[in-house]
Design a protein around this motif. Structure first.
Motif, PDB file in Angstrom:
ATOM      1  N   GLY A  29       0.811  -1.211   0.000  1.00  7.71           N
ATOM      2  CA  GLY A  29       0.000   0.000   0.000  1.00  7.71           C
ATOM      3  C   GLY A  29       0.844   1.260   0.000  1.00  7.71           C
ATOM      4  O   GLY A  29       2.070   1.226   0.050  1.00  7.71           O
ATOM      5  N   ILE A  30       0.158   2.402  -0.049  1.00 11.04           N
ATOM      6  CA  ILE A  30       0.860   3.686  -0.051  1.00 11.04           C
ATOM      7  C   ILE A  30       1.404   3.990   1.337  1.00 11.04           C
ATOM      8  O   ILE A  30       0.899   3.478   2.340  1.00 11.04           O
ATOM      9  CB  ILE A  30      -0.053   4.836  -0.524  1.00 11.04           C
ATOM     10  N   SER A  31       2.436   4.817   1.402  1.00 14.04           N
ATOM     11  CA  SER A  31       3.065   5.162   2.678  1.00 14.04           C
ATOM     12  C   SER A  31       2.453   6.418   3.264  1.00 14.04           C
ATOM     13  O   SER A  31       2.535   7.495   2.656  1.00 14.04           O
ATOM     14  CB  SER A  31       4.574   5.363   2.501  1.00 14.04           C
ATOM     15  N   THR A  32       1.849   6.289   4.428  1.00 10.29           N
ATOM     16  CA  THR A  32       1.495   7.433   5.255  1.00 10.29           C
ATOM     17  C   THR A  32       2.213   7.241   6.585  1.00 10.29           C
ATOM     18  O   THR A  32       2.762   6.171   6.847  1.00 10.29           O
ATOM     19  CB  THR A  32      -0.025   7.526   5.503  1.00 10.29           C
ATOM     20  N   PHE A  33       2.219   8.268   7.441  1.00  5.91           N
ATOM     21  CA  PHE A  33       2.925   8.094   8.708  1.00  5.91           C
ATOM     22  C   PHE A  33       2.207   7.046   9.553  1.00  5.91           C
ATOM     23  O   PHE A  33       1.040   7.198   9.901  1.00  5.91           O
ATOM     24  CB  PHE A  33       3.035   9.405   9.485  1.00  5.91           C
ATOM     25  N   ASP A  51      -2.738  11.984   8.169  1.00  6.46           N
ATOM     26  CA  ASP A  51      -1.584  12.398   7.383  1.00  6.46           C
ATOM     27  C   ASP A  51      -2.127  13.274   6.261  1.00  6.46           C
ATOM     28  O   ASP A  51      -2.896  12.810   5.411  1.00  6.46           O
ATOM     29  CB  ASP A  51      -0.857  11.183   6.814  1.00  6.46           C
ATOM     30  N   CYS A  52      -1.747  14.531   6.272  1.00  4.54           N
ATOM     31  CA  CYS A  52      -2.285  15.503   5.314  1.00  4.54           C
ATOM     32  C   CYS A  52      -1.412  15.670   4.081  1.00  4.54           C
ATOM     33  O   CYS A  52      -1.607  16.613   3.297  1.00  4.54           O
ATOM     34  CB  CYS A  52      -2.487  16.856   5.992  1.00  4.54           C
ATOM     35  N   ALA A  92      -2.231  16.416  13.022  1.00  5.93           N
ATOM     36  CA  ALA A  92      -2.005  16.206  11.590  1.00  5.93           C
ATOM     37  C   ALA A  92      -0.518  16.166  11.296  1.00  5.93           C
ATOM     38  O   ALA A  92       0.259  16.965  11.837  1.00  5.93           O
ATOM     39  CB  ALA A  92      -2.667  17.309  10.765  1.00  5.93           C
ATOM     40  N   PHE A  93      -0.140  15.229  10.429  1.00  8.60           N
ATOM     41  CA  PHE A  93       1.220  15.180   9.890  1.00  8.60           C
ATOM     42  C   PHE A  93       1.216  15.887   8.546  1.00  8.60           C
ATOM     43  O   PHE A  93       0.322  15.679   7.719  1.00  8.60           O
ATOM     44  CB  PHE A  93       1.676  13.730   9.715  1.00  8.60           C
ATOM     45  N   ILE A  94       2.222  16.729   8.328  1.00 12.10           N
ATOM     46  CA  ILE A  94       2.322  17.467   7.061  1.00 12.10           C
ATOM     47  C   ILE A  94       3.789  17.528   6.656  1.00 12.10           C
ATOM     48  O   ILE A  94       4.660  17.761   7.498  1.00 12.10           O
ATOM     49  CB  ILE A  94       1.710  18.893   7.169  1.00 12.10           C
TER      50      ILE A  94
END
Length: 398
Positions: free
Chosen positions: A51-55, A127-128, A74-76
């Protein structure tokens, strides 16, 4: 230039959000899901390596393109690295840190030392993605980072605190964790924080002071060149973004142009904790110095340069310095900040191209942020009075 009362107790918050769990990443297609029991229609999430990488594999949402989405944390990303003096490459830091964070909740995400699970709590965490940042114009890039950060910071949070918050308007705001990027990004982030909170206290983990006068660091041939990853705190002090005499560096071990660099650092309102002090006072002593300096009630910004760690633990950084702390020591020190009123955080100078193929640096950065994220969750959506009450509980526990 830039156009663009008691604590809401965790028990009450959890009760108010009894059915709110962090949503896992789902599989790619319903037809590929398996039934946990015959006929029950169960589902299977992606594996941590797919899958895609988010935090930490938390839910992704393009928050900058949707003004209605709400979150508590939120992570940015801020993929900027054209303010470096040695190794470039931190523009790939946000994606690298996300990759290094994949297995954070492999076994459920429960933080044993802090006795909390930041992935399953009262807080809605997203994760934004990344702020769009040009790589051709530093001045404009810094403006983009400030505006993008402020758009997310000034949004109404998902969870409301009933008492007055610590922002200028008395509101409780969401907390942002920024993935850098070289350390220059801290200046636009502090500008954004200042718009919402006014001057704040700063905890700065780094091997370098980053308060150098532009004429000393880089020569300052132009206004644009004078702002870089070694001078941003000088500019922040000049712009009134820092709460005087309540800021602290920790992990310092750099060479200097001379003793006058320390004098200038004092003018910027910082106290210095040298990396080597850990040999005499240990992690508890470092923690005490930080807590005594910043207190627990006023808003605190936390900036973490991954080069705080020794290159043996984090080789992939812009300006490595030997003699640093271990990953275990840094994580222990950060856990010791429990109860401090952390309003926002950045982690910077992660340059994945210099890492080993074992992802030592990106995993270390992700793990450090896991500790920070847990601190924010444990703090809750707090007010001034609540901050005092939580500090009293912390002291009793200690």
């Amino acid at each position: 230039m830039r156009s663009f009362g008691t604590i809401l107790s965790l028990i009450a918050v959890v009760a108010a959000h009894d059915n709110h769990d962090q949503e896992p990443m789902e599989g790619p297609h319903q037809g590929l899901w398996y039934n946990t029991l015959p006929g029950d229609g169960g589902t299977q999430a992606d594996s941590v390596f797919s899958g895609i990488s988010t935090f930490g594999r938390i839910k992704y949402h393009p928050c900058l393109t949707n003004a209605d989405v709400k979150y508590d944390i939120a992570f940015i990303g801020a993929p900027f690295d054209t303010g470096t003096s040695y190794r470039p490459g931190a523009r790939f830091g946000p994606s690298g840190i996300r990759q290094g964070s994949r297995r954070l909740n492999l076994y459920g995400g429960y933080n044993v030392p802090l006795e909390a699970n930041p992935f399953n709590s009262w807080a809605k965490v997203l994760d934004c993605g990344d702020i769009p940042v040009t790589s051709y114009d530093n001045a404009y890039a810094l403006q983009q980072i400030e505006e993008g950060h402020n758009l997310l910071l000034s949004r109404e949070p998902y969870t409301h605190a009933k008492e007055i918050g610590s922002s200028k308007k008395g509101k409780t705001l969401p907390r942002l964790i920024t993935l850098g990027g070289d350390h220059t990004i801290t200046l636009p982030l502090l500008r954004s924080i200042n718009r919402a909170y006014g001057p704040v206290s700063v905890i700065h983990f780094d091997s370098h002071l980053d308060t150098w006068k532009p004429k000393v660091f880089g020569g300052s041939p132009s206004e644009q060149a004078s702002i870089n990853h070694g001078t941003y705190f000088f500019h922040a002090a000049q712009e009134g973004l820092l709460a005087n005499d309540s800021n602290i560096h920790a992990g310092i071990r750099t060479t200097l142009s001379g003793p006058s660099d320390y004098e200038n650092d004092g003018y910027c309102g910082f106290e210095i904790v040298e990396a080597r002090e850990i040999d005499k006072i240990g992690t508890d002593g470092i923690i005490k110095k930080i807590r005594d300096r910043v207190g627990t009630e006023k808003p605190v910004y936390l900036s973490i340069d991954i080069d705080t760690l020794d290159p043996a633990f984090a080789p992939a950084t812009g300006t490595p310095e030997t003699g640093g702390w271990s990953t275990r020591e840094l994580r222990t020190i950060i856990r010791g900040l429990e109860g401090i009123n952390l309003i926002a955080t950045d982690i910077v100078e992660v340059a994945p191209a210099y890492d080993t193929n074992a992802e030592l640096t990106t995993m270390a950065a992700a793990d450090v942020l896991y500790e920070v994220m847990t601190l924010m969750v444990k703090k809750g959506p707090l007010s001034f009075r609540a901050a005092r009450e939580q500090q009293e509980r912390f002291e009793l526990k200690a």
